[in-house]
Write an enzyme that holds these catalytic residues in place. Sequence first.
Site, PDB file in Angstrom:
ATOM      1  N   ALA A 164      35.815  11.093  30.498  1.00  0.00           N
ATOM      2  CA  ALA A 164      35.341  11.718  31.733  1.00  0.00           C
ATOM      3  C   ALA A 164      36.328  11.437  32.860  1.00  0.00           C
ATOM      4  O   ALA A 164      36.950  10.364  32.909  1.00  0.00           O
ATOM      5  CB  ALA A 164      33.959  11.176  32.096  1.00  0.00           C
ATOM      6  N   CYS A 195      27.499  13.853  33.199  1.00  0.00           N
ATOM      7  CA  CYS A 195      28.339  14.718  34.043  1.00  0.00           C
ATOM      8  C   CYS A 195      27.645  16.027  34.403  1.00  0.00           C
ATOM      9  O   CYS A 195      28.295  16.997  34.812  1.00  0.00           O
ATOM     10  CB  CYS A 195      29.678  15.003  33.370  1.00  0.00           C
ATOM     11  SG  CYS A 195      30.599  13.502  32.952  1.00  0.00           S
TER      12      CYS A 195
END
Length: 242
Positions: A164, A195
């Site tokens: 990420a 996310c």
Amino acid sequence: MSRVAVRVLRLGAVPYAEALRVQERCVAAARAARGPAALPGPGSARGGPGALPVESVVLSEPAQPVYTWGLRGAPGAAAAAALRARGAALVAARRGGHITFHGPGQLLAFPVLDLRRRRLPLRAYVAGLEALVLRLCRRLGLGAARALPPPFTGVWMGDSKLCAIGVHCGNHITSHGLALNCCTDLTWFDHIVPCGLEGKGVTSLSHELGQHVAVNHVLEPFLDSFQEVFDCTLVSSEEPGD
């Protein structure tokens, strides 16, 4: 022309909040280095031989589980209480992106780079972080790793996110960065929408390679890839300002 020097701070396994504090000291040092005296030496605070580098990269492994979120996606009161009940801390972070998980078995890399000095747009910087992780994956034998077109960020294996990316940039100085799952317990992600991406999974180097891959195993190839992508020479250090 000599390559820009970037200071490497290897914190090891520390609480997430400690990594943030070290990062903020590096950001303050980079901002303090701005000015006429710093201009002749793009890789050092005063431009002279032996001066400390203006730019840094902070590497750590979260010692305890923590959920963080950026400008969007803060959990509601009930969701926050449920996450805390599982033994995780909750921290709001000054970065882009929704809620995600950080914990043991994950490499956190917080580059503190001066994009104005580098003449590097923010979007190109984020693409550089993706390129860095893709180079690392190729070094490890994961040729199928890929970056997706905007609005997606990070590095993926199929429909599962391996790394990420969430950054902050203030006055052209970057902070936060990337979280690479090495041997992370992926069940922590089951309690959130990582996310903010519905229908997407999460994976790790250990899962994809079929063997245990600890954070320490990837540090050197990670730093090799960092030097190549950001065209720099890395200088090891213990603490910012030492």
